[in-house]
Design a protein around this motif. Structure first.
Motif, PDB file in Angstrom:
ATOM      1  N   TYR A   9     -16.469  -1.943  53.203  1.00 15.36           N
ATOM      2  CA  TYR A   9     -17.307  -2.858  52.431  1.00 15.36           C
ATOM      3  C   TYR A   9     -17.269  -4.263  53.015  1.00 15.36           C
ATOM      4  CZ  TYR A   9     -19.121  -5.841  48.801  1.00 15.36           C
ATOM      5  OH  TYR A   9     -19.849  -6.777  48.139  1.00 15.36           O
ATOM      6  N   TYR A  11     -19.148  -8.209  52.369  1.00 16.84           N
ATOM      7  CA  TYR A  11     -20.003  -8.957  51.443  1.00 16.84           C
ATOM      8  C   TYR A  11     -21.439  -8.851  51.943  1.00 16.84           C
ATOM      9  CZ  TYR A  11     -15.761 -11.216  49.585  1.00 16.84           C
ATOM     10  OH  TYR A  11     -14.549 -11.476  49.015  1.00 16.84           O
ATOM     11  N   PRO A  12     -22.396  -8.720  51.018  1.00 20.94           N
ATOM     12  CA  PRO A  12     -23.791  -8.504  51.463  1.00 20.94           C
ATOM     13  C   PRO A  12     -24.294  -9.579  52.426  1.00 20.94           C
ATOM     14  CG  PRO A  12     -23.602  -8.214  49.088  1.00 20.94           C
ATOM     15  CD  PRO A  12     -22.271  -8.685  49.559  1.00 20.94           C
ATOM     16  N   ASN A  13     -23.816 -10.828  52.250  1.00 24.09           N
ATOM     17  CA  ASN A  13     -24.294 -11.903  53.122  1.00 24.09           C
ATOM     18  C   ASN A  13     -23.699 -11.845  54.523  1.00 24.09           C
ATOM     19  OD1 ASN A  13     -26.017 -13.139  51.309  1.00 24.09           O
ATOM     20  ND2 ASN A  13     -24.376 -14.353  50.404  1.00 24.09           N
ATOM     21  N   GLU A  14     -22.744 -10.966  54.746  1.00 21.70           N
ATOM     22  CA  GLU A  14     -22.069 -10.943  56.044  1.00 21.70           C
ATOM     23  C   GLU A  14     -22.739 -10.015  57.057  1.00 21.70           C
ATOM     24  OE1 GLU A  14     -17.420 -11.921  55.106  1.00 21.70           O
ATOM     25  OE2 GLU A  14     -18.097  -9.907  54.674  1.00 21.70           O
ATOM     26  N   GLN A  18     -22.971 -14.701  62.381  1.00 22.35           N
ATOM     27  CA  GLN A  18     -23.575 -16.037  62.453  1.00 22.35           C
ATOM     28  C   GLN A  18     -23.362 -16.735  63.785  1.00 22.35           C
ATOM     29  OE1 GLN A  18     -25.599 -17.123  60.279  1.00 22.35           O
ATOM     30  NE2 GLN A  18     -25.242 -15.615  58.690  1.00 22.35           N
ATOM     31  N   LYS A 339     -14.653 -10.932  55.143  1.00 25.26           N
ATOM     32  CA  LYS A 339     -13.730 -11.739  54.367  1.00 25.26           C
ATOM     33  C   LYS A 339     -13.349 -11.050  53.066  1.00 25.26           C
ATOM     34  CE  LYS A 339     -16.324 -15.307  55.538  1.00 25.26           C
ATOM     35  NZ  LYS A 339     -16.921 -16.637  55.612  1.00 25.26           N
TER      36      LYS A 339
ATOM     37  N   ALA B  75     -33.539 -11.578  39.513  1.00 22.13           N
ATOM     38  CA  ALA B  75     -34.092 -12.817  38.937  1.00 22.13           C
ATOM     39  C   ALA B  75     -33.753 -14.004  39.825  1.00 22.13           C
ATOM     40  CB  ALA B  75     -33.538 -13.026  37.537  1.00 22.13           C
ATOM     41  N   ASN B  80     -35.370 -18.604  42.971  1.00 20.49           N
ATOM     42  CA  ASN B  80     -34.934 -19.593  43.955  1.00 20.49           C
ATOM     43  C   ASN B  80     -35.533 -19.426  45.343  1.00 20.49           C
ATOM     44  OD1 ASN B  80     -32.947 -21.210  42.409  1.00 20.49           O
ATOM     45  ND2 ASN B  80     -32.011 -19.208  42.107  1.00 20.49           N
ATOM     46  N   GLU B  81     -36.599 -18.617  45.449  1.00 21.04           N
ATOM     47  CA  GLU B  81     -37.246 -18.426  46.749  1.00 21.04           C
ATOM     48  C   GLU B  81     -36.258 -17.952  47.806  1.00 21.04           C
ATOM     49  OE1 GLU B  81     -39.288 -21.942  47.941  1.00 21.04           O
ATOM     50  OE2 GLU B  81     -41.076 -21.448  46.817  1.00 21.04           O
ATOM     51  N   PRO B  87     -31.332  -9.417  53.961  1.00 15.55           N
ATOM     52  CA  PRO B  87     -30.029  -9.171  53.310  1.00 15.55           C
ATOM     53  C   PRO B  87     -29.266 -10.459  53.041  1.00 15.55           C
ATOM     54  CG  PRO B  87     -29.881  -8.693  55.645  1.00 15.55           C
ATOM     55  CD  PRO B  87     -31.302  -9.128  55.389  1.00 15.55           C
ATOM     56  N   TYR B  89     -28.149 -13.171  49.726  1.00 13.62           N
ATOM     57  CA  TYR B  89     -28.044 -13.174  48.266  1.00 13.62           C
ATOM     58  C   TYR B  89     -27.298 -14.404  47.795  1.00 13.62           C
ATOM     59  CZ  TYR B  89     -28.918  -8.361  49.560  1.00 13.62           C
ATOM     60  OH  TYR B  89     -29.454  -7.242  50.150  1.00 13.62           O
ATOM     61  N   TRP B  92     -24.804 -11.312  43.629  1.00 12.99           N
ATOM     62  CA  TRP B  92     -24.941  -9.884  43.843  1.00 12.99           C
ATOM     63  C   TRP B  92     -23.941  -9.145  42.962  1.00 12.99           C
ATOM     64  CZ3 TRP B  92     -22.559 -13.292  47.048  1.00 12.99           C
ATOM     65  CH2 TRP B  92     -21.245 -13.029  47.426  1.00 12.99           C
ATOM     66  N   SER B 108     -22.367  -2.400  47.571  1.00 15.18           N
ATOM     67  CA  SER B 108     -23.309  -3.303  46.924  1.00 15.18           C
ATOM     68  C   SER B 108     -24.635  -3.183  47.663  1.00 15.18           C
ATOM     69  CB  SER B 108     -22.794  -4.739  46.968  1.00 15.18           C
ATOM     70  OG  SER B 108     -23.694  -5.606  46.334  1.00 15.18           O
ATOM     71  N   ILE B 113     -29.789  -5.021  43.699  1.00 15.94           N
ATOM     72  CA  ILE B 113     -31.138  -5.277  43.177  1.00 15.94           C
ATOM     73  C   ILE B 113     -31.885  -3.970  42.883  1.00 15.94           C
ATOM     74  CG2 ILE B 113     -33.403  -6.194  43.829  1.00 15.94           C
ATOM     75  CD1 ILE B 113     -31.938  -8.483  45.205  1.00 15.94           C
ATOM     76  N   LYS B 133     -20.876 -11.069  41.546  1.00 16.62           N
ATOM     77  CA  LYS B 133     -20.327 -12.163  42.357  1.00 16.62           C
ATOM     78  C   LYS B 133     -21.371 -13.263  42.473  1.00 16.62           C
ATOM     79  CE  LYS B 133     -16.299 -10.549  44.088  1.00 16.62           C
ATOM     80  NZ  LYS B 133     -16.105 -10.137  45.471  1.00 16.62           N
ATOM     81  N   GLY B 180     -18.009 -15.306  50.878  1.00 14.55           N
ATOM     82  CA  GLY B 180     -19.280 -14.794  51.414  1.00 14.55           C
ATOM     83  C   GLY B 180     -20.459 -15.217  50.574  1.00 14.55           C
ATOM     84  N   ALA B 181     -20.349 -16.388  49.917  1.00 10.40           N
ATOM     85  CA  ALA B 181     -21.401 -16.798  48.988  1.00 10.40           C
ATOM     86  C   ALA B 181     -22.517 -17.566  49.682  1.00 10.40           C
ATOM     87  CB  ALA B 181     -20.802 -17.651  47.875  1.00 10.40           C
ATOM     88  N   ARG B 182     -22.292 -17.944  50.941  1.00 15.19           N
ATOM     89  CA  ARG B 182     -23.313 -18.712  51.657  1.00 15.19           C
ATOM     90  C   ARG B 182     -24.047 -17.826  52.646  1.00 15.19           C
ATOM     91  NH1 ARG B 182     -23.272 -24.426  52.556  1.00 15.19           N
ATOM     92  NH2 ARG B 182     -22.213 -25.464  50.841  1.00 15.19           N
ATOM     93  N   TYR B 183     -25.274 -18.184  52.939  1.00 16.37           N
ATOM     94  CA  TYR B 183     -26.040 -17.429  53.924  1.00 16.37           C
ATOM     95  C   TYR B 183     -26.911 -18.389  54.714  1.00 16.37           C
ATOM     96  CZ  TYR B 183     -29.719 -17.897  50.405  1.00 16.37           C
ATOM     97  OH  TYR B 183     -30.618 -18.398  49.496  1.00 16.37           O
ATOM     98  N   PHE B 184     -27.452 -17.881  55.811  1.00 15.51           N
ATOM     99  CA  PHE B 184     -28.342 -18.704  56.621  1.00 15.51           C
ATOM    100  C   PHE B 184     -29.777 -18.373  56.253  1.00 15.51           C
ATOM    101  CE2 PHE B 184     -30.612 -19.876  60.554  1.00 15.51           C
ATOM    102  CZ  PHE B 184     -30.224 -21.187  60.623  1.00 15.51           C
TER     103      PHE B 184
ATOM    104  N   PHE C  48     -36.685 -28.882  42.031  1.00 19.78           N
ATOM    105  CA  PHE C  48     -37.126 -27.563  42.495  1.00 19.78           C
ATOM    106  C   PHE C  48     -37.927 -26.886  41.387  1.00 19.78           C
ATOM    107  CE2 PHE C  48     -36.527 -23.092  43.654  1.00 19.78           C
ATOM    108  CZ  PHE C  48     -36.846 -23.155  45.005  1.00 19.78           C
ATOM    109  N   ARG C  51     -39.292 -21.042  37.776  1.00 21.70           N
ATOM    110  CA  ARG C  51     -40.139 -19.838  37.793  1.00 21.70           C
ATOM    111  C   ARG C  51     -40.029 -19.034  36.498  1.00 21.70           C
ATOM    112  NH1 ARG C  51     -41.226 -19.365  43.434  1.00 21.70           N
ATOM    113  NH2 ARG C  51     -41.174 -21.559  43.972  1.00 21.70           N
ATOM    114  N   HIS C  52     -38.802 -18.992  35.939  1.00 19.53           N
ATOM    115  CA  HIS C  52     -38.595 -18.211  34.713  1.00 19.53           C
ATOM    116  C   HIS C  52     -38.706 -19.128  33.496  1.00 19.53           C
ATOM    117  CE1 HIS C  52     -36.876 -15.403  37.641  1.00 19.53           C
ATOM    118  NE2 HIS C  52     -37.036 -14.451  36.741  1.00 19.53           N
TER     119      HIS C  52
END
Lengths: 389, 262, 149
Positions: A9, A11-14, A18, A339, B75, B80-81, B87, B89, B92, B108, B113, B133, B180-184, C48, C51-52
């Motif tokens: 597993y 994290y989905p963002n990984e 990067q 992570k 949602a 939040n566009e 992939p 989030y 999640w 996950s 979703i 999360k 892992g809460a940030r993304y590009f 921003f 939407r909801h």
């Protein structure tokens, strides 16, 4: 297809890695810079006369690589046009924010150092040539043609002071790159206080090895005789720094395994499945163990200069490759573990892409072109004009 | 050569160098100061009716209630566009299944979703549960610490935001976040993350994920208000945070957190 | 000091002063207003687009209040209108802009109600293979006022 690259597993963002191959290149290039500079300071500061034939060449090498050090970073940024913000509003708690200032400071030191040690040659060329060459060298001399004994003496004094400042700043330039990784508590493969000093040692190692290779290649091209004394002295330093390097790298792994914290399972998996070849094979065996033995033999064997030359060349090639593998294992390896500590990803390099292998190769070739141009403008070989001193 | 570098310092020379160091240090610090103090730090909150000094936002997740419908993650993307088909989030839902052979399966798919598929027969499962999360909006956020330009920051009311007009896209913050809460965000070319719907909470609305949750597993509220639901839960329940040993001091509090959850 | 060194250091000083001048023009005015960031970024985040709209809005001003009053008394009162009907802030501001049509498939209802080992046991769940003969759920159940068979 993506699913096959993921185990366990994450994290989905990984799902996306990067920091790509370009970020592997960045510590590699700054490492070569720091190493080449420190090699040159063995002569300029510590007065190791036997290194004199490569001292000025090492400075040019450092400059050539320093000029491209920003390229992999800028290419990688989401907004390269905003990159200058790192100098305008550096956020001091970030290890990365130091980049702009440390880099600029170091660039100034290297340029001044080169200018001072080549000034006599520049002035002589400005006075003896005509046309655009005269203009070029006059500009480089800043239209001051004083090469009296006293002026040169002052230059030398200043150059020495700059070199003394240069050593800690070279160490800082590369140590902080190590801290960029070592300071990330989120990543168990990176987070270690040893990281800056490991980076520094491998930087010195790679810099000296590159210098050896460039020296051999350039002497062959210039059809000059190789100064075996200089070469073996460089090989000797390479051997010493290799020992420091391997001790630190092993210390990191051993303490990680011995302490066996929460993350040990995923680290073991990383080492045994993800980066086993590049870590044990390339980084440790090819990059450290074989050169270590070969250089030890170079130290023991008497005479037989050609054999030694071959052994030194092979060691240097292996070291340069091994240090690249080390950068790869840190940068890519650290991102291949999740992570969440319960899964791994796989980085698949793309060839044709802005962050792919092709730009990486181009960025690695550019410093050599710069170096050729630099040696054309400022020939660093004293022996070319005056014969071996 | 070695002899030459030993700088022979006479007393006069020493004094001269000392003076230079002092002058250099003062001039240097003056320059640094001129760079650092761009404008005097203001005490006034941003314009508008909302006063950020009156609030400190907090978030409780009751994992015992979560049914894994993934409407929160859905949602969030719509509000939040967040690029819907990529992939990435801001929030999640994870599913944990401890099998009878003590093997733990975590997944996950698409952040939850599209829901979850039961690919392990119920007889083989020892225990199972869902864990939502979201960004923890840490009191001591490593992502803010590592941002080299000041493009991400903690607000006075305890929310960690990204400045999309200032972020250079170096992704150091993504590396720095332990959760892992940030993304590009490839559309913006910058880092991106959960804002706890800052545009909503500053107008008295709930974050989209909290509003979407049909079972009340997500509770949002003001830690400065002793009567808020969040504070009532914190006072009553046994709570935990994710990766407490990293010292990030999250402001997302979990009820019923299992040891397998990281 | 030698004249050539003076020249070199003058060049360096000019470059540094130039940098400081350029910097003072380029750094945004609001940078450092509250901390080491652009103060206006907070305004950007606050502004921003929403939407909801929230369920309460649907029941307001004689729009959907009959269905709203049924829903608010039902077991599904915890399910926000927009969870099934889609984000509707645009619709609230301009009734001509319709939200997306409802997904009324079994799978959509199943996201909450299909049997799953990880769901709390007391939550109402059905086995999709044995329950309802593959009919749409709304054939028997009113989603705005569900009951339990």
């Amino acid at each position: 297809m993506v699913e096959n690259l993921i185990w366990g597993y994450i994290y989905p963002n990984e799902a996306e890695i990067q920091w790509s191959i370009l970020i592997v290149l960045y510590p590699y290039i700054t490492g070569l810079v720091a190493g080449a500079f420190i090699a040159s300071s063995l002569y300029h500061v510590f007065g190791k006369k036997e290194i004199r034939p490569v001292a000025r060449f090492a400075l040019l090498t450092a400059l050539a690589f320093l000029l491209v050090a920003t390229m992999p970073l800028l290419t990688h940024l989401g907004h390269p046009e905003r990159g200058i913000e790192i100098m305008f509003t550096p956020h001091v708690t970030s290890a990365m924010s130091g980049f702009g200032y440390i880099y600029s400071f170091y660039l100034i030191i290297v340029v001044l150092e080169i200018w001072l040690s080549f000034r006599e040659d520049i002035v002589n060329k400005a006075l003896s040539s005509h046309g655009w060459k005269e203009l070029l060298y006059s500009v480089l001399a800043l239209f001051s043609f004083d090469i009296s004994e006293k002026a040169l003496h002052d230059d030398e004094k200043l150059a020495k002071r700059l070199a003394i400042i240069g050593i800690p700043s070279a160490a800082f330039l590369h140590g902080y790159v190590g801290f960029i990784f070592g300071g990330i508590k989120a990543n168990p493969w990176w987070s270690t206080p040893l990281m800056p000093i490991i980076f520094l040692m491998s930087a010195i190692v790679s810099g000296i090895a590159l210098l050896i290779l460039l020296y051999i290649v350039s002497t062959v091209f210039r059809k000059q005789k190789i100064d075996h004394n200089c070469l073996q002295s460089l090989a000797h330093y390479l051997w010493i720094f290799l020992i420091l390097d391997v001790v630190l790298e092993l210390l990191e792994i051993v303490s990680m395994k011995y302490e066996s914290l929460e993350e040990i399972d995923i680290i073991n998996r990383l080492l045994s499945e993800k980066i086993a070849t590049t870590f044990y094979g390339v980084q440790l065996t090819l990059g450290i163990f074989i050169p270590f033995v070969l250089l030890l033999l170079v130290g023991i064997i008497k005479n037989r200069e050609t054999l030694k030359l071959i052994m030194i060349s092979i060691s240097s090639i292996f070291v340069v490759i091994g240090v690249f593998a080390m950068r790869w294992n840190v940068v890519i390896g650290g991102q291949e573990i999740s992570k969440s500590l319960s899964g791994t990803m796989t980085y698949v390099p793309v060839f044709y892409s802005i962050e792919g292998v092709l730009p990486a190769i181009i960025i690695l070739i550019i410093p050599f072109i710069i170096l050729i141009v630099l040696t054309k403008i400022l020939p660093p070989w004293k022996d070319m004009d005056k014969g071996v001193e | 050569m070695i002899g030459e570098i030993k700088m022979k310092l006479s007393r006069r020379e020493f004094a001269r160098i000392g003076c230079r160091v002092i002058i250099g240090a003062t001039a240097g610090s003056a320059i640094i100061e001129s760079i650092v103090t761009n404008s005097v730090a203001s005490e006034d909150p941003p314009k508008g009716e909302y006063d950020w000094k009156e609030h400190l936002w907090g978030y409780v997740i009751d994992t015992r209630k979560c049914i894994g419908c993934g409407r929160c993650a859905n949602a969030c993307k719509l509000e939040n566009e967040v690029p819907f088909d990529e992939p990435v989030y801001r929030t999640w839902v994870e599913r944990y299944r401890e099998l009878k052979d003590k093997d733990v399966k975590i997944d996950s798919p698409n952040g939850g979703i599209n829901g979850f598929i039961d690919d392990v027969p119920a007889e083989e499962i020892n225990k199972a549960f869902y864990v939502p999360k979201i960004c923890n909006h840490c009191e001591n956020p490593p992502c803010v610490q590592v941002c080299p330009v000041g493009a991400t920051f903690s607000t006075e009311d305890g929310v960690v935001l990204v400045d999309y007009k200032y972020c250079i896209g170096c992704r150091y913050c993504i590396q720095g976040c332990p959760y892992g809460a940030r993304y590009f965000n490839t559309e913006k070319g910058t880092a991106d993350k959960c804002t706890w719907c800052y545009h909503r909470i500053t107008k008295g609305l709930l974050p989209a994920c909290v509003q979407a949750c049909p079972v009340g597993a997500r509770i949002f509220g003001d830690l400065k208000n002793p009567e808020s639901e969040v504070n009532k839960i914190l006072d009553k329940e046994r709570i935990n945070v994710l990766k407490p040993d990293l010292g990030t001091k999250p402001k997302v509090y979990y009820v019923g957190l299992d040891r397998e959850v990281r | 000091m030698q004249p050539h060194l003076k020249k070199a250091f003058t060049l360096l000083a000019i470059a540094i002063i130039g940098f400081i001048v350029v910097r003072s023009f380029i750094v945004p005015v609001s940078f450092g207003q509250y901390g080491w960031y652009r103060g206006d970024a907070i305004i950007d985040s606050m502004n921003f687009e929403i939407r909801h709209a929230g369920s309460a809005t649907c029941g307001e001003e004689n729009c959907h209040n009959s269905i709203y009053s049924i829903w608010i008394d039902s077991k599904h009162k915890t399910v926000n209108c927009e969870t099934c009907h889609g984000p509707s802030e645009k619709h609230v501001n301009n009734v001509r802009i319709m939200p997306e049509p409802v997904n009324d498939t079994r799978d959509f209802c199943g996201m909450c109600h299909f049997k799953s080992a990880a769901r709390p046991e007391e939550f109402p769940q059905i086995d999709p293979d044995t329950h309802g003969e593959n009919l749409r759920c709304a054939y028997c159940h009113n989603p705005h006022k569900p009951w339990f068979v």
